[in-house]
Write a protein that holds these residues in place. Structure first.
Motif, PDB file in Angstrom:
ATOM      1  N   GLY A  64     -17.368  36.344  -4.272  1.00 42.57           N
ATOM      2  CA  GLY A  64     -17.463  35.563  -5.509  1.00 42.57           C
ATOM      3  C   GLY A  64     -17.595  36.460  -6.735  1.00 42.57           C
ATOM      4  O   GLY A  64     -17.029  36.178  -7.805  1.00 42.57           O
ATOM      5  N   GLU A  65     -18.310  37.567  -6.577  1.00 44.17           N
ATOM      6  CA  GLU A  65     -18.450  38.510  -7.692  1.00 44.17           C
ATOM      7  C   GLU A  65     -17.162  39.284  -7.956  1.00 44.17           C
ATOM      8  O   GLU A  65     -16.845  39.613  -9.097  1.00 44.17           O
ATOM      9  N   LEU A  66     -16.457  39.601  -6.873  1.00 46.16           N
ATOM     10  CA  LEU A  66     -15.317  40.509  -6.993  1.00 46.16           C
ATOM     11  C   LEU A  66     -14.001  39.829  -7.356  1.00 46.16           C
ATOM     12  O   LEU A  66     -13.135  40.448  -7.984  1.00 46.16           O
ATOM     13  N   ALA A  67     -13.831  38.582  -6.937  1.00 50.53           N
ATOM     14  CA  ALA A  67     -12.523  37.933  -7.106  1.00 50.53           C
ATOM     15  C   ALA A  67     -12.054  37.916  -8.568  1.00 50.53           C
ATOM     16  O   ALA A  67     -10.896  38.278  -8.842  1.00 50.53           O
ATOM     17  N   PRO A  68     -12.905  37.538  -9.522  1.00 46.02           N
ATOM     18  CA  PRO A  68     -12.426  37.532 -10.919  1.00 46.02           C
ATOM     19  C   PRO A  68     -12.051  38.940 -11.398  1.00 46.02           C
ATOM     20  O   PRO A  68     -11.044  39.119 -12.091  1.00 46.02           O
ATOM     21  N   TYR A  69     -12.857  39.923 -11.003  1.00 44.93           N
ATOM     22  CA  TYR A  69     -12.603  41.310 -11.392  1.00 44.93           C
ATOM     23  C   TYR A  69     -11.242  41.769 -10.866  1.00 44.93           C
ATOM     24  O   TYR A  69     -10.451  42.402 -11.579  1.00 44.93           O
ATOM     25  N   ALA A  70     -10.966  41.434  -9.600  1.00 48.16           N
ATOM     26  CA  ALA A  70      -9.689  41.827  -8.992  1.00 48.16           C
ATOM     27  C   ALA A  70      -8.524  41.139  -9.692  1.00 48.16           C
ATOM     28  O   ALA A  70      -7.511  41.778 -10.003  1.00 48.16           O
ATOM     29  N   MET A  71      -8.684  39.849  -9.964  1.00 49.59           N
ATOM     30  CA  MET A  71      -7.576  39.085 -10.546  1.00 49.59           C
ATOM     31  C   MET A  71      -7.237  39.620 -11.931  1.00 49.59           C
ATOM     32  O   MET A  71      -6.058  39.734 -12.282  1.00 49.59           O
ATOM     33  N   GLU A  72      -8.260  39.974 -12.696  1.00 49.81           N
ATOM     34  CA  GLU A  72      -8.021  40.535 -14.040  1.00 49.81           C
ATOM     35  C   GLU A  72      -7.167  41.805 -13.978  1.00 49.81           C
ATOM     36  O   GLU A  72      -6.439  42.107 -14.912  1.00 49.81           O
ATOM     37  N   ARG A  73      -7.309  42.560 -12.878  1.00 48.97           N
ATOM     38  CA  ARG A  73      -6.587  43.828 -12.757  1.00 48.97           C
ATOM     39  C   ARG A  73      -5.303  43.713 -11.928  1.00 48.97           C
ATOM     40  O   ARG A  73      -4.678  44.723 -11.590  1.00 48.97           O
ATOM     41  N   GLY A  74      -4.958  42.481 -11.566  1.00 55.82           N
ATOM     42  CA  GLY A  74      -3.705  42.279 -10.827  1.00 55.82           C
ATOM     43  C   GLY A  74      -3.750  42.783  -9.401  1.00 55.82           C
ATOM     44  O   GLY A  74      -2.724  43.110  -8.810  1.00 55.82           O
ATOM     45  N   VAL A  75      -4.946  42.851  -8.835  1.00 52.39           N
ATOM     46  CA  VAL A  75      -5.102  43.301  -7.441  1.00 52.39           C
ATOM     47  C   VAL A  75      -5.620  42.130  -6.602  1.00 52.39           C
ATOM     48  O   VAL A  75      -6.526  41.413  -7.010  1.00 52.39           O
TER      49      VAL A  75
END
Lengths: 269, 269
Positions: A121-132
């Motif tokens: 839950g913490e990581l998904a938004p961070y990943a999506m912002e970076r296209g990963v």
């Protein structure tokens, strides 16, 4: 052959520059680097070499350990480490980061699974912002206690589906899921979420829970059938040959890569 | 303590007469004999000793190998052998025969699973006529290739449900199913079909796919939780402590049995 990717663990003796050059020389257009090997030369140099040789990255191995323990039992901040891995994946030009979620912490299986969900839950938004995209790889149940409380494709998919498909998916590794009586249905259900397909075989007898793997064709796994399932579910991306095997690891990288290419051509392609 | 049963493999150095006497002396009212140990003295003598000591049989271990291959890879007529095992179970006064269905024959997983279904179809009427129920025991997925193409409780239950509950059920062995994210739901679904409950723990790290087991409490398995699931599904029969462990096997039987009783009292009862 254009879908074959060398997962770097298979040629363990090769450094990343050697592995990239080896792929280029042998007509292998994809590679899946491991982060410890990337760190030896730095992300920028790795990206430069990949570009120079025209080799693309199928996925970066690996982030995860969201339960907070390493296979050796020491504590780790899996969320922070995976954020770094997301940045590295983006810098290497791949949109897939493989996640191994970690084993049981504090002797609490249910609590450890919850930690994975929370970390994701913490990581998904961070990943999506970076296209990963984060690729949840269920590991074989024999690795549940030490490496992954995520043991089946159904379980990984249920976790992935709490997030957008652009952020979280699953990785199908034959060694980990071939035995599952539901594997075909599970792969079909994962349509649209499959971020990678790893092939290898299982040694029989299975003498080691970690290294008991073999090149495709040297075990009981029906690679063409599983490949057909994955393709029917819409995955047409690179196919990584990923083999943890002590005997292969003793051989020079180019000798291993030639066997990878031959076994892939005979049993997978 | 009245539900504790000694699965005889746990005290491997003991002959059957020693194990029966050992149970009686230590207040253990149940035993699960292995057929090779029964064969050493004959079924009639075994039945006589059980009666003399007032020890009852929770299950007979084991029939199966319906795929037609042994773990060592040699051919076997599993159906014929299991018919004999059914007769032995009846003669020993137990109504449960544990089945280990066998590993992959002819490198064909789907075909091997079909052989199990076919063999069960032949055996179920024979077993029912003799008042013996066949307990399908799913084994850990790491034993799929060598020992059991039946890997999950859901899979075992689906197979059992093709037959009357008086003929075929499932055996829940913690070592084999604890990692399964569906284990609680699967046990609930198996209500009315549970023929046995085996407890033990898993060694961490898991150094051996066959012998990597431990006494309850020496690993990550939550015994009371699984016991509660099994009881909620209606199983209130004997609870076998079944441990394959090289170090235990080196110890004298009475020393092992005392540890079995203590770990059961502390972690299961």
């Amino acid at each position: 052959m254009e879908r074959l990717s060398l997962n770097q663990i298979t040629t363990k003796r090769w450094s990343l520059p050697e592995a990239i050059a080896g792929c280029a020389e042998n007509g292998v257009g994809w590679i899946a680097p491991w982060r410890d090997k990337v760190a030896e030369i730095g992300v920028e140099e790795a990206a430069r070499l990949l570009k120079k040789h025209g080799v693309r990255v199928s996925s970066l191995c690996r982030g995860g350990f969201l339960t907070g323990v390493t296979p050796e039992g020491s504590r780790v901040d899996g969320v922070a480490d995976t954020r770094e891995a997301i940045d590295e994946a983006a810098a290497l030009g791949t949109d897939v980061l493989v996640l191994v979620v970690g084993g049981i912490a504090d002797n609490d299986l249910a609590g450890s699974r919850q930690r994975v969900a929370d970390g994701l839950g913490e990581l998904a938004p961070y990943a999506m912002e970076r296209g990963v995209r984060l690729g949840l790889e269920p590991l074989h149940p024999m690795q549940c206690a030490e490496r992954s409380v995520l043991s089946t494709l159904d379980q990984a998919l249920a976790l992935a589906e709490e997030h957008p498909a652009e952020a979280v998916g699953v990785v199908v590794d034959e060694f980990h899921v071939w035995w599952d009586p539901r594997v075909e249905e599970s792969i079909a259900k994962a349509a649209g979420r499959i971020l990678g397909f790893h092939v290898c075989d299982q040694l029989v007898p299975l003498t080691d829970t970690f290294l008991g793997r073999a090149l495709p064709g040297d075990g009981p796994i029906d690679h063409r059938r599983l490949r057909a399932c994955v393709e029917a579910a819409g995955y047409l991306g690179p196919i990584e040959v990923e083999v943890f095997n002590a005997e292969l690891w003793r051989q020079p990288g180019d000798q291993v890569l030639r066997q990878v290419i031959a076994s892939y051509a005979e049993h997978v392609d």
